[in-house]
Design a protein around this motif. Structure first.
Motif, PDB file in Angstrom:
ATOM      1  N   GLU A 186      19.970  47.659  78.260  1.00 51.49           N
ATOM      2  CA  GLU A 186      21.085  47.138  79.065  1.00 51.49           C
ATOM      3  C   GLU A 186      21.279  45.644  78.821  1.00 51.49           C
ATOM      4  OE1 GLU A 186      24.350  47.193  81.440  1.00 51.49           O
ATOM      5  OE2 GLU A 186      23.228  48.968  80.872  1.00 51.49           O
ATOM      6  N   ASP A 187      20.168  44.902  78.747  1.00 52.53           N
ATOM      7  CA  ASP A 187      20.274  43.458  78.520  1.00 52.53           C
ATOM      8  C   ASP A 187      20.944  43.144  77.195  1.00 52.53           C
ATOM      9  OD1 ASP A 187      19.228  42.754  80.919  1.00 52.53           O
ATOM     10  OD2 ASP A 187      17.223  42.281  80.161  1.00 52.53           O
ATOM     11  N   SER A 188      20.619  43.928  76.155  1.00 55.55           N
ATOM     12  CA  SER A 188      21.206  43.641  74.842  1.00 55.55           C
ATOM     13  C   SER A 188      22.712  43.878  74.864  1.00 55.55           C
ATOM     14  CB  SER A 188      20.540  44.485  73.753  1.00 55.55           C
ATOM     15  OG  SER A 188      20.777  45.858  73.971  1.00 55.55           O
ATOM     16  N   ILE A 189      23.168  44.890  75.608  1.00 57.35           N
ATOM     17  CA  ILE A 189      24.608  45.149  75.723  1.00 57.35           C
ATOM     18  C   ILE A 189      25.277  44.010  76.486  1.00 57.35           C
ATOM     19  CG2 ILE A 189      26.359  46.679  76.709  1.00 57.35           C
ATOM     20  CD1 ILE A 189      25.057  47.876  74.260  1.00 57.35           C
ATOM     21  N   ASN A 190      24.662  43.582  77.580  1.00 54.28           N
ATOM     22  CA  ASN A 190      25.223  42.466  78.346  1.00 54.28           C
ATOM     23  C   ASN A 190      25.269  41.191  77.515  1.00 54.28           C
ATOM     24  OD1 ASN A 190      25.703  43.968  80.664  1.00 54.28           O
ATOM     25  ND2 ASN A 190      23.662  43.588  81.469  1.00 54.28           N
ATOM     26  N   ASN A 191      24.228  40.957  76.719  1.00 52.97           N
ATOM     27  CA  ASN A 191      24.214  39.788  75.839  1.00 52.97           C
ATOM     28  C   ASN A 191      25.325  39.872  74.810  1.00 52.97           C
ATOM     29  OD1 ASN A 191      22.003  38.734  77.160  1.00 52.97           O
ATOM     30  ND2 ASN A 191      20.511  39.484  75.663  1.00 52.97           N
ATOM     31  N   MET A 192      25.549  41.068  74.270  1.00 47.47           N
ATOM     32  CA  MET A 192      26.627  41.252  73.299  1.00 47.47           C
ATOM     33  C   MET A 192      27.978  40.955  73.931  1.00 47.47           C
ATOM     34  SD  MET A 192      27.830  42.099  70.337  1.00 47.47           S
ATOM     35  CE  MET A 192      26.453  42.832  69.470  1.00 47.47           C
ATOM     36  N   VAL A 193      28.199  41.456  75.139  1.00 52.83           N
ATOM     37  CA  VAL A 193      29.465  41.219  75.838  1.00 52.83           C
ATOM     38  C   VAL A 193      29.673  39.720  76.052  1.00 52.83           C
ATOM     39  CG1 VAL A 193      30.635  41.510  78.062  1.00 52.83           C
ATOM     40  CG2 VAL A 193      29.608  43.489  76.916  1.00 52.83           C
ATOM     41  N   GLU A 194      28.641  39.015  76.471  1.00 53.20           N
ATOM     42  CA  GLU A 194      28.757  37.568  76.680  1.00 53.20           C
ATOM     43  C   GLU A 194      29.022  36.840  75.372  1.00 53.20           C
ATOM     44  OE1 GLU A 194      29.103  36.046  79.602  1.00 53.20           O
ATOM     45  OE2 GLU A 194      29.079  38.114  80.311  1.00 53.20           O
ATOM     46  N   TYR A 195      28.372  37.282  74.311  1.00 47.05           N
ATOM     47  CA  TYR A 195      28.568  36.672  72.991  1.00 47.05           C
ATOM     48  C   TYR A 195      30.009  36.858  72.513  1.00 47.05           C
ATOM     49  CZ  TYR A 195      27.901  35.764  68.008  1.00 47.05           C
ATOM     50  OH  TYR A 195      28.022  35.285  66.722  1.00 47.05           O
ATOM     51  N   LEU A 196      30.542  38.051  72.712  1.00 45.95           N
ATOM     52  CA  LEU A 196      31.934  38.309  72.326  1.00 45.95           C
ATOM     53  C   LEU A 196      32.884  37.422  73.121  1.00 45.95           C
ATOM     54  CD1 LEU A 196      31.935  42.215  72.016  1.00 45.95           C
ATOM     55  CD2 LEU A 196      31.640  40.516  70.216  1.00 45.95           C
ATOM     56  N   LYS A 197      32.648  37.302  74.418  1.00 52.97           N
ATOM     57  CA  LYS A 197      33.499  36.460  75.263  1.00 52.97           C
ATOM     58  C   LYS A 197      33.431  34.998  74.838  1.00 52.97           C
ATOM     59  CE  LYS A 197      33.133  37.612  79.747  1.00 52.97           C
ATOM     60  NZ  LYS A 197      32.465  38.136  80.963  1.00 52.97           N
ATOM     61  N   GLU A 198      32.234  34.552  74.487  1.00 55.05           N
ATOM     62  CA  GLU A 198      32.048  33.165  74.047  1.00 55.05           C
ATOM     63  C   GLU A 198      32.856  32.874  72.774  1.00 55.05           C
ATOM     64  OE1 GLU A 198      28.338  31.010  71.955  1.00 55.05           O
ATOM     65  OE2 GLU A 198      27.899  31.856  73.933  1.00 55.05           O
ATOM     66  N   ASN A 199      32.852  33.827  71.852  1.00 56.33           N
ATOM     67  CA  ASN A 199      33.627  33.648  70.626  1.00 56.33           C
ATOM     68  C   ASN A 199      35.122  33.609  70.915  1.00 56.33           C
ATOM     69  OD1 ASN A 199      31.972  33.624  67.979  1.00 56.33           O
ATOM     70  ND2 ASN A 199      30.925  35.069  69.319  1.00 56.33           N
ATOM     71  N   ILE A 200      35.589  34.482  71.794  1.00 54.55           N
ATOM     72  CA  ILE A 200      37.009  34.473  72.160  1.00 54.55           C
ATOM     73  C   ILE A 200      37.363  33.147  72.836  1.00 54.55           C
ATOM     74  CG2 ILE A 200      38.777  35.579  73.605  1.00 54.55           C
ATOM     75  CD1 ILE A 200      37.900  37.090  70.988  1.00 54.55           C
ATOM     76  N   ASP A 201      36.480  32.638  73.689  1.00 55.71           N
ATOM     77  CA  ASP A 201      36.708  31.337  74.325  1.00 55.71           C
ATOM     78  C   ASP A 201      36.880  30.233  73.287  1.00 55.71           C
ATOM     79  OD1 ASP A 201      36.516  32.507  76.805  1.00 55.71           O
ATOM     80  OD2 ASP A 201      34.456  31.840  77.165  1.00 55.71           O
ATOM     81  N   ASN A 202      36.193  30.383  72.155  1.00 49.31           N
ATOM     82  CA  ASN A 202      36.275  29.407  71.072  1.00 49.31           C
ATOM     83  C   ASN A 202      37.352  29.763  70.043  1.00 49.31           C
ATOM     84  OD1 ASN A 202      34.221  27.566  71.902  1.00 49.31           O
ATOM     85  ND2 ASN A 202      32.705  29.097  71.340  1.00 49.31           N
ATOM     86  N   GLN A 203      38.228  30.704  70.427  1.00 51.19           N
ATOM     87  CA  GLN A 203      39.345  31.139  69.584  1.00 51.19           C
ATOM     88  C   GLN A 203      38.873  31.712  68.249  1.00 51.19           C
ATOM     89  OE1 GLN A 203      42.210  27.940  69.436  1.00 51.19           O
ATOM     90  NE2 GLN A 203      42.662  28.124  71.603  1.00 51.19           N
ATOM     91  N   ILE A 204      37.748  32.429  68.303  1.00 55.19           N
ATOM     92  CA  ILE A 204      37.226  33.112  67.126  1.00 55.19           C
ATOM     93  C   ILE A 204      37.383  34.610  67.355  1.00 55.19           C
ATOM     94  CG2 ILE A 204      35.176  33.552  65.726  1.00 55.19           C
ATOM     95  CD1 ILE A 204      34.163  30.772  66.687  1.00 55.19           C
ATOM     96  N   PRO A 205      38.289  35.272  66.625  1.00 52.50           N
ATOM     97  CA  PRO A 205      38.456  36.711  66.814  1.00 52.50           C
ATOM     98  C   PRO A 205      37.223  37.471  66.330  1.00 52.50           C
ATOM     99  CG  PRO A 205      39.785  35.960  64.963  1.00 52.50           C
ATOM    100  CD  PRO A 205      39.173  34.742  65.589  1.00 52.50           C
ATOM    101  N   VAL A 206      37.025  38.639  66.911  1.00 54.68           N
ATOM    102  CA  VAL A 206      35.865  39.458  66.576  1.00 54.68           C
ATOM    103  C   VAL A 206      36.351  40.839  66.179  1.00 54.68           C
ATOM    104  CG1 VAL A 206      33.697  40.415  67.421  1.00 54.68           C
ATOM    105  CG2 VAL A 206      34.490  38.203  68.286  1.00 54.68           C
ATOM    106  N   LEU A 207      35.891  41.323  65.026  1.00 51.86           N
ATOM    107  CA  LEU A 207      36.202  42.685  64.615  1.00 51.86           C
ATOM    108  C   LEU A 207      35.125  43.603  65.190  1.00 51.86           C
ATOM    109  CD1 LEU A 207      37.121  42.138  60.858  1.00 51.86           C
ATOM    110  CD2 LEU A 207      38.625  42.117  62.857  1.00 51.86           C
ATOM    111  N   VAL A 208      35.555  44.683  65.810  1.00 50.22           N
ATOM    112  CA  VAL A 208      34.616  45.649  66.375  1.00 50.22           C
ATOM    113  C   VAL A 208      34.921  47.014  65.780  1.00 50.22           C
ATOM    114  CG1 VAL A 208      33.743  46.734  68.478  1.00 50.22           C
ATOM    115  CG2 VAL A 208      34.458  44.337  68.526  1.00 50.22           C
ATOM    116  N   SER A 209      33.890  47.653  65.267  1.00 52.45           N
ATOM    117  CA  SER A 209      34.036  48.976  64.669  1.00 52.45           C
ATOM    118  C   SER A 209      33.589  50.018  65.679  1.00 52.45           C
ATOM    119  CB  SER A 209      33.186  49.060  63.406  1.00 52.45           C
ATOM    120  OG  SER A 209      33.156  50.380  62.926  1.00 52.45           O
ATOM    121  N   PHE A 210      34.508  50.906  66.044  1.00 55.40           N
ATOM    122  CA  PHE A 210      34.207  51.992  66.972  1.00 55.40           C
ATOM    123  C   PHE A 210      34.060  53.291  66.194  1.00 55.40           C
ATOM    124  CE2 PHE A 210      36.427  48.910  69.533  1.00 55.40           C
ATOM    125  CZ  PHE A 210      35.776  48.949  70.744  1.00 55.40           C
TER     126      PHE A 210
END
Length: 81
Positions: free
Chosen positions: A1-25
């Protein structure tokens, strides 16, 4: 669970810095790439090049976190320092 929460925070941090993130589903046995472009208090918003539509994943109800748990890959394109 912690690793998923960390990933979510990391993605948000990149968006805050105007860095788009590609996610493969995972989709029908193959990968489907979406670009994370924004988020708010209730959802992540992706651009889906397959149908040129925005896709929303509500992470208050863990929909996006569940997608991350099942099978995901992320690619963060960082600018050169």
């Amino acid at each position: 669970e912690d690793s998923i929460n960390n990933m979510v925070e990391y993605l948000k941090e990149n968006i805050d810095n105007q860095i788009p993130v590609l996610v493969s589903f995972e989709a029908q046995g193959g990968a489907h790439i979406r670009t994370l472009i924004e988020y708010n208090d209730t959802e992540f918003v992706f651009f889906d090049p397959g149908d040129c539509q925005l896709k929303r994943f509500n992470y208050q109800t863990d929909q996006f976190k569940n997608a991350l748990r099942i099978d995901y890959h992320t690619l963060v394109i960082k600018p050169r320092e």
